[in-house]
Design a protein around this motif. Structure first.
Motif, PDB file in Angstrom:
ATOM      1  N   GLY A 202     -82.829 -25.303  25.099  1.00  0.00           N
ATOM      2  CA  GLY A 202     -83.281 -25.822  26.380  1.00  0.00           C
ATOM      3  C   GLY A 202     -83.478 -24.866  27.603  1.00  0.00           C
ATOM      4  N   ASP A 203     -82.829 -23.873  27.746  1.00  0.00           N
ATOM      5  CA  ASP A 203     -83.016 -22.907  28.771  1.00  0.00           C
ATOM      6  C   ASP A 203     -84.110 -21.943  28.615  1.00  0.00           C
ATOM      7  OD1 ASP A 203     -80.667 -23.781  30.154  1.00  0.00           O
ATOM      8  OD2 ASP A 203     -79.283 -22.082  29.538  1.00  0.00           O
ATOM      9  N   ALA A 204     -84.505 -21.903  27.357  1.00  0.00           N
ATOM     10  CA  ALA A 204     -85.923 -21.166  27.356  1.00  0.00           C
ATOM     11  C   ALA A 204     -86.542 -21.784  25.889  1.00  0.00           C
ATOM     12  CB  ALA A 204     -85.698 -19.702  27.107  1.00  0.00           C
ATOM     13  N   GLY A 205     -88.035 -21.625  25.809  1.00  0.00           N
ATOM     14  CA  GLY A 205     -88.707 -22.397  24.680  1.00  0.00           C
ATOM     15  C   GLY A 205     -88.902 -21.428  23.403  1.00  0.00           C
ATOM     16  N   TYR A 206     -88.184 -20.183  23.338  1.00  0.00           N
ATOM     17  CA  TYR A 206     -88.569 -19.302  22.395  1.00  0.00           C
ATOM     18  C   TYR A 206     -87.606 -18.413  22.139  1.00  0.00           C
ATOM     19  CZ  TYR A 206     -90.506 -16.922  25.958  1.00  0.00           C
ATOM     20  OH  TYR A 206     -90.888 -16.199  27.353  1.00  0.00           O
ATOM     21  N   ALA A 207     -87.427 -17.607  20.861  1.00  0.00           N
ATOM     22  CA  ALA A 207     -86.769 -16.447  20.635  1.00  0.00           C
ATOM     23  C   ALA A 207     -87.668 -15.255  20.915  1.00  0.00           C
ATOM     24  CB  ALA A 207     -86.227 -16.366  19.158  1.00  0.00           C
ATOM     25  N   LEU A 208     -87.089 -14.255  21.255  1.00  0.00           N
ATOM     26  CA  LEU A 208     -87.782 -12.940  21.337  1.00  0.00           C
ATOM     27  C   LEU A 208     -87.058 -11.689  21.163  1.00  0.00           C
ATOM     28  CD1 LEU A 208     -90.432 -11.942  22.865  1.00  0.00           C
ATOM     29  CD2 LEU A 208     -89.096 -11.741  25.084  1.00  0.00           C
ATOM     30  N   GLU A 209     -87.808 -10.713  20.645  1.00  0.00           N
ATOM     31  CA  GLU A 209     -87.262  -9.476  20.036  1.00  0.00           C
ATOM     32  C   GLU A 209     -86.939  -8.389  21.211  1.00  0.00           C
ATOM     33  OE1 GLU A 209     -91.817  -9.022  19.484  1.00  0.00           O
ATOM     34  OE2 GLU A 209     -90.368 -10.539  19.410  1.00  0.00           O
ATOM     35  N   THR A 210     -86.092  -8.975  22.273  1.00  0.00           N
ATOM     36  CA  THR A 210     -85.653  -7.981  23.211  1.00  0.00           C
ATOM     37  C   THR A 210     -84.949  -6.699  22.391  1.00  0.00           C
ATOM     38  OG1 THR A 210     -83.699  -9.572  23.677  1.00  0.00           O
ATOM     39  CG2 THR A 210     -85.738  -9.505  25.183  1.00  0.00           C
ATOM     40  N   GLN A 211     -85.084  -5.690  23.074  1.00  0.00           N
ATOM     41  CA  GLN A 211     -84.716  -4.451  22.384  1.00  0.00           C
ATOM     42  C   GLN A 211     -83.251  -4.309  22.259  1.00  0.00           C
ATOM     43  OE1 GLN A 211     -87.149  -0.976  22.433  1.00  0.00           O
ATOM     44  NE2 GLN A 211     -85.397   0.406  22.877  1.00  0.00           N
ATOM     45  N   ASN A 212     -82.732  -4.013  20.825  1.00  0.00           N
ATOM     46  CA  ASN A 212     -81.432  -3.843  20.611  1.00  0.00           C
ATOM     47  C   ASN A 212     -80.673  -5.234  20.516  1.00  0.00           C
ATOM     48  OD1 ASN A 212     -81.532  -1.574  23.513  1.00  0.00           O
ATOM     49  ND2 ASN A 212     -81.164  -0.773  21.151  1.00  0.00           N
ATOM     50  N   ARG A 213     -80.946  -6.251  21.326  1.00  0.00           N
ATOM     51  CA  ARG A 213     -80.354  -7.460  20.929  1.00  0.00           C
ATOM     52  C   ARG A 213     -81.360  -8.613  21.323  1.00  0.00           C
ATOM     53  NH1 ARG A 213     -77.540  -4.624  24.271  1.00  0.00           N
ATOM     54  NH2 ARG A 213     -75.880  -4.324  22.813  1.00  0.00           N
ATOM     55  N   PRO A 214     -81.969  -9.135  20.113  1.00  0.00           N
ATOM     56  CA  PRO A 214     -82.665 -10.084  20.193  1.00  0.00           C
ATOM     57  C   PRO A 214     -82.284 -11.491  21.182  1.00  0.00           C
ATOM     58  CG  PRO A 214     -82.918  -9.280  18.023  1.00  0.00           C
ATOM     59  CD  PRO A 214     -81.671  -8.788  18.777  1.00  0.00           C
TER      60      PRO A 214
END
Length: 467
Positions: A296-308
């Protein structure tokens, strides 16, 4: 509405500033060169990015008060001029610029929408090929931005802190930069937060120091990173650090409310990295890991570099998908947002491969299901109709179908995976377009694959047969 730097001028002075800022060629105001372009004409986000320079390093120092929703930042940007520059732009939205210098000298500041224009003084000569250093000090309440597809990015408030997510435009909500995937740079990010909170970012944690009621976390990303992959996540986390047998540093962070539910899947990060390295080539970075926020703190996953980043404990398939992006998207970064299918198609195909290896579900079965899904045929994956479509089903599912059709055309798994590893090696830490990829595949296989591209990559209707 964008904030503007508060400057008092007489009407005459304001007119002179406007005249200087709108001059596009020749010598202006005693400064040789011409202004860099405001925007790189990306097919979907033409105003993103800026011309005239290439950033080599960002040094960001952020002081964050989550309770007050306030940020004070200093961005030190090292760049190389790609033309003689009289002025240049950075992308920044919402925050107030308190001061700016170029090579230690005050620079004139102008705000217009997301464009922050800096004009060095007459003594600064930014010649083509020269390296220059820009320091921007800024402050304010960072914004949450809404994408064309209605998802939220930028600076998001959470139950106990905040999270910064940048795909495709959100990084400009929390630091000034050349906000386009084609300009990658190394990063140092220092985040000061109230004592008791943790600040997680990209790369390796080099230090943490508590003093006077605050803690400063310093993160270093040595390998080039596109701005949309940068992140800062602040809150109360359970963290774990380790090192893989290959010497890759692992840092995981899970919000304390989901730490227990996340422990088992986070323990599999080294396993997933090893499995993907065997298929896609050596892991491209010195650090890995994951960040898990509460649901609920964000609505999706994301491939942020080094640690998604994950919005709640992920399943194995989602972990595999986001970790595959470390090769496809993070190391080999798209040249423009039209090339998103190269990111998502490969990451989705990684899920299919994992299911086959670990659970015995044949890849062909996943292909057949994707072929039957009407959503995957809404538009060609290499040509989404609008910016709102670059993260829709065809980019993922039909993108993965393109990869499988290449595998079938090669008709030899050893050669196919050698092709994939060659691709990630050839463009490691760089940028690549769809045209680069199709040319590479044809050169590597020695085949004319025009029909494959026309049907699966660019075709506007589902073929009669999936064979």
């Amino acid at each position: 509405m964008d904030q503007r730097t508060p400057v008092r001028r007489t009407a005459r002075a304001a007119a002179l500033v406007l005249l200087v800022l709108t001059t596009s060629t020749g010598c202006t105001g005693g400064v040789e060169g011409r202004p860099g372009a405001a925007g790189l004409r990306d097919p979907y986000f033409p105003r993103l990015g800026n011309g005239g320079y290439d950033v080599t390093h960002y040094d960001l120092a952020l002081d964050v008060d989550p309770a007050a929703h306030r940020l004070r930042g200093t961005a030190t940007i090292t760049a190389r001029a790609t033309q003689d520059l009289s002025a240049f732009d950075l992308d920044l939205v919402g925050l107030t610029v308190d001061s700016a210098t170029v090579d230690g000298r005050p620079a004139a500041v102008h705000r217009a929408g997301q464009e922050l224009t800096l004009r060095p003084d007459a003594a600064s000569r930014l010649r083509r090929g020269s390296t220059f250093r820009t320091v921007v000090r800024y402050s304010g309440s960072p914004r949450t931005l809404t994408d064309p597809d209605r998802s939220q990015e930028g600076w998001l408030r959470t139950a106990d802190g905040s999270v910064a997510l940048g795909e495709p435009t959100g990084s400009m909500a929390w630091f000034p930069g050349n906000n386009h995937p084609s300009d990658k740079a190394s990063y140092d990010i220092a985040v000061t937060v109230p004592e008791g909170l943790t600040a997680v970012s990209n790369g390796e944690l080099t230090s943490r120091r508590t003093s006077g009621g605050t803690t400063t976390y310093r993160w270093h990303t040595a390998e080039p990173m596109a701005s949309y992959l940068a992140t800062v996540v602040i809150g109360r986390f359970d963290t774990k650090e380790s090192t893989t047998a290959d010497g890759i540093k692992v840092f995981t962070a899970a919000d304390t409310t989901v730490a227990a539910d996340s422990a088992r899947i986070l323990a599999r990060v080294p396993e997933v990295v090893k499995w993907e390295a065997e298929r896609f080539g050596p892991y491209p970075f010195s650090a890995t890991g994951a960040i898990v926020e509460r649901t609920g703190d964000a609505g999706y996953a994301l491939e942020t570099q080094n640690r998604p980043f994950f919005h709640g404990p992920p399943g194995a398939g989602l972990l595999v998908h986001e970790m595959a992006h470390q090769w496809f998207g993070d190391s080999v970064t798209p040249g423009s947002w039209r090339d998103m299918w190269l990111n998502e198609g490969f990451a989705t195909y990684a899920e299919w491969l994992w299911e086959a290896d670990k659970n015995g579900r044949p890849v062909q079965g996943r292909f057949d299901a994707a072929f039957a899904d009407d959503d995957n045929w809404a538009f060609p994956p290499a040509d989404p109709p609008t910016a709102a479509d670059i993260s829709q089903a065809p980019v993922y599912g039909r993108g993965a179908m393109v990869i499988h059709r290449i595998r079938q055309a090669v008709d030899d798994d050893k050669r196919f995976f050698a092709l994939v590893r060659g691709w990630t090696k050839a463009h490691r830490h760089g940028n690549a377009s769809t045209a680069d990829f199709t040319a590479y595949v044809e050169k590597t296989t020695g085949q004319d694959l025009t029909e494959l591209w026309n049907t699966w990559l660019y075709g506007r209707s589902r073929p009669a047969s999936k064979g």
